[in-house]
Write a protein that holds these residues in place. Structure first.
Motif, PDB file in Angstrom:
ATOM      1  N   SER A  57     -24.809 -16.205   0.528  1.00  0.00           N
ATOM      2  CA  SER A  57     -25.964 -16.658   1.306  1.00  0.00           C
ATOM      3  C   SER A  57     -26.837 -15.488   1.737  1.00  0.00           C
ATOM      4  CB  SER A  57     -25.509 -17.458   2.531  1.00  0.00           C
ATOM      5  OG  SER A  57     -24.759 -16.646   3.401  1.00  0.00           O
ATOM      6  N   ILE A  58     -26.239 -14.312   1.912  1.00  0.00           N
ATOM      7  CA  ILE A  58     -27.018 -13.126   2.299  1.00  0.00           C
ATOM      8  C   ILE A  58     -27.994 -12.770   1.187  1.00  0.00           C
ATOM      9  CG2 ILE A  58     -26.903 -10.655   2.832  1.00  0.00           C
ATOM     10  CD1 ILE A  58     -24.159 -11.261   4.132  1.00  0.00           C
ATOM     11  N   THR A  59     -27.517 -12.750  -0.061  1.00  0.00           N
ATOM     12  CA  THR A  59     -28.417 -12.440  -1.171  1.00  0.00           C
ATOM     13  C   THR A  59     -29.436 -13.552  -1.360  1.00  0.00           C
ATOM     14  OG1 THR A  59     -26.725 -13.262  -2.689  1.00  0.00           O
ATOM     15  CG2 THR A  59     -26.905 -10.888  -2.447  1.00  0.00           C
ATOM     16  N   SER A  60     -29.040 -14.791  -1.125  1.00  0.00           N
ATOM     17  CA  SER A  60     -29.975 -15.913  -1.270  1.00  0.00           C
ATOM     18  C   SER A  60     -31.089 -15.855  -0.237  1.00  0.00           C
ATOM     19  CB  SER A  60     -29.231 -17.244  -1.151  1.00  0.00           C
ATOM     20  OG  SER A  60     -28.293 -17.373  -2.178  1.00  0.00           O
ATOM     21  N   GLU A  61     -30.808 -15.310   0.941  1.00  0.00           N
ATOM     22  CA  GLU A  61     -31.843 -15.176   1.963  1.00  0.00           C
ATOM     23  C   GLU A  61     -32.884 -14.143   1.548  1.00  0.00           C
ATOM     24  OE1 GLU A  61     -29.986 -14.313   5.703  1.00  0.00           O
ATOM     25  OE2 GLU A  61     -28.726 -16.087   5.583  1.00  0.00           O
ATOM     26  N   ILE A  62     -32.439 -13.057   0.950  1.00  0.00           N
ATOM     27  CA  ILE A  62     -33.360 -12.005   0.506  1.00  0.00           C
ATOM     28  C   ILE A  62     -34.038 -12.399  -0.796  1.00  0.00           C
ATOM     29  CG2 ILE A  62     -33.510  -9.576  -0.224  1.00  0.00           C
ATOM     30  CD1 ILE A  62     -32.966  -9.956   2.748  1.00  0.00           C
ATOM     31  N   ILE A  63     -33.298 -13.083  -1.671  1.00  0.00           N
ATOM     32  CA  ILE A  63     -33.804 -13.460  -2.996  1.00  0.00           C
ATOM     33  C   ILE A  63     -33.718 -14.984  -3.125  1.00  0.00           C
ATOM     34  CG2 ILE A  63     -33.616 -12.999  -5.469  1.00  0.00           C
ATOM     35  CD1 ILE A  63     -31.649 -10.659  -4.537  1.00  0.00           C
ATOM     36  N   PRO A  72     -26.606 -23.398  -4.039  1.00  0.00           N
ATOM     37  CA  PRO A  72     -26.556 -23.134  -2.610  1.00  0.00           C
ATOM     38  C   PRO A  72     -25.193 -22.576  -2.209  1.00  0.00           C
ATOM     39  CG  PRO A  72     -26.803 -25.495  -3.046  1.00  0.00           C
ATOM     40  CD  PRO A  72     -26.773 -24.800  -4.352  1.00  0.00           C
ATOM     41  N   GLN A  73     -25.206 -21.662  -1.282  1.00  0.00           N
ATOM     42  CA  GLN A  73     -23.980 -21.008  -0.829  1.00  0.00           C
ATOM     43  C   GLN A  73     -23.748 -21.324   0.637  1.00  0.00           C
ATOM     44  OE1 GLN A  73     -22.027 -19.123  -3.090  1.00  0.00           O
ATOM     45  NE2 GLN A  73     -23.475 -20.207  -4.402  1.00  0.00           N
ATOM     46  N   PRO A  74     -22.476 -21.379   1.038  1.00  0.00           N
ATOM     47  CA  PRO A  74     -22.199 -21.636   2.455  1.00  0.00           C
ATOM     48  C   PRO A  74     -22.700 -20.480   3.309  1.00  0.00           C
ATOM     49  CG  PRO A  74     -20.178 -21.047   1.302  1.00  0.00           C
ATOM     50  CD  PRO A  74     -21.258 -21.183   0.266  1.00  0.00           C
ATOM     51  N   PRO A  75     -23.116 -20.748   4.521  1.00  0.00           N
ATOM     52  CA  PRO A  75     -23.603 -19.661   5.377  1.00  0.00           C
ATOM     53  C   PRO A  75     -22.487 -18.676   5.698  1.00  0.00           C
ATOM     54  CG  PRO A  75     -23.458 -21.711   6.604  1.00  0.00           C
ATOM     55  CD  PRO A  75     -23.148 -22.039   5.182  1.00  0.00           C
ATOM     56  N   ASP A  76     -22.894 -17.439   5.913  1.00  0.00           N
ATOM     57  CA  ASP A  76     -21.944 -16.399   6.292  1.00  0.00           C
ATOM     58  C   ASP A  76     -21.532 -16.632   7.732  1.00  0.00           C
ATOM     59  OD1 ASP A  76     -20.437 -14.099   6.495  1.00  0.00           O
ATOM     60  OD2 ASP A  76     -22.153 -12.767   6.710  1.00  0.00           O
ATOM     61  N   SER A  77     -20.250 -16.869   7.943  1.00  0.00           N
ATOM     62  CA  SER A  77     -19.767 -17.179   9.288  1.00  0.00           C
ATOM     63  C   SER A  77     -19.276 -15.956  10.051  1.00  0.00           C
ATOM     64  CB  SER A  77     -18.635 -18.207   9.211  1.00  0.00           C
ATOM     65  OG  SER A  77     -17.565 -17.678   8.456  1.00  0.00           O
ATOM     66  N   THR A  78     -19.400 -14.778   9.439  1.00  0.00           N
ATOM     67  CA  THR A  78     -18.962 -13.555  10.101  1.00  0.00           C
ATOM     68  C   THR A  78     -19.983 -13.147  11.152  1.00  0.00           C
ATOM     69  OG1 THR A  78     -18.024 -12.864   7.990  1.00  0.00           O
ATOM     70  CG2 THR A  78     -18.175 -11.201   9.697  1.00  0.00           C
TER      71      THR A  78
END
Length: 114
Positions: A57-63, A72-78
């Motif tokens: 999801s981190i890469t999907s937010e930037i790209i 779609p990817q699950p959100p990063d819960s960290t």
């Protein structure tokens, strides 16, 4: 068989961080999608395997175009703070680039006006 992508940092778009990365990797995603078939599946599997679903999801937010390839990817819960966030981002981007760079499809990234 390789990919050449470019991005230019625009001083007028300071509100859009990583704009050159967005442009370059967005174009790369479009090139991968245009190849379709086995190439796209291989790259998609490589990205998910190397980057991992939890931080995809981190890469999907930037790209944003990356969702078209890996879904779609699950959100990063960290819950990270400060330098941990930057370190995570740097790690994810490095692993993303290693995942898309294949011996049969090398990637050249040109970033202007850093």
């Amino acid at each position: 068989n390789g990919y050449f992508v470019e991005g230019k940092f625009d001083q007028m778009q300071k509100a859009r961080p990583y704009s050159a990365f967005r442009t370059a990797f967005g174009d790369l995603c479009e090139m991968i999608l245009a190849r379709g078939g086995e190439t796209m599946t291989k790259i998609s599997n490589s990205i998910i395997r190397v980057v991992g679903k939890s931080v995809g999801s981190i890469t999907s937010e930037i790209i944003p175009n990356l969702v078209k390839i890996i879904g779609p990817q699950p959100p990063d819960s960290t819950n990270l703070v400060g330098h941990e966030v930057k370190n995570r981002f740097d790690y994810v981007m490095q692993t993303f680039v290693s995942a898309i760079s294949q011996p049969e499809h090398p990637v050249v990234i040109f970033l202007d006006d850093l």
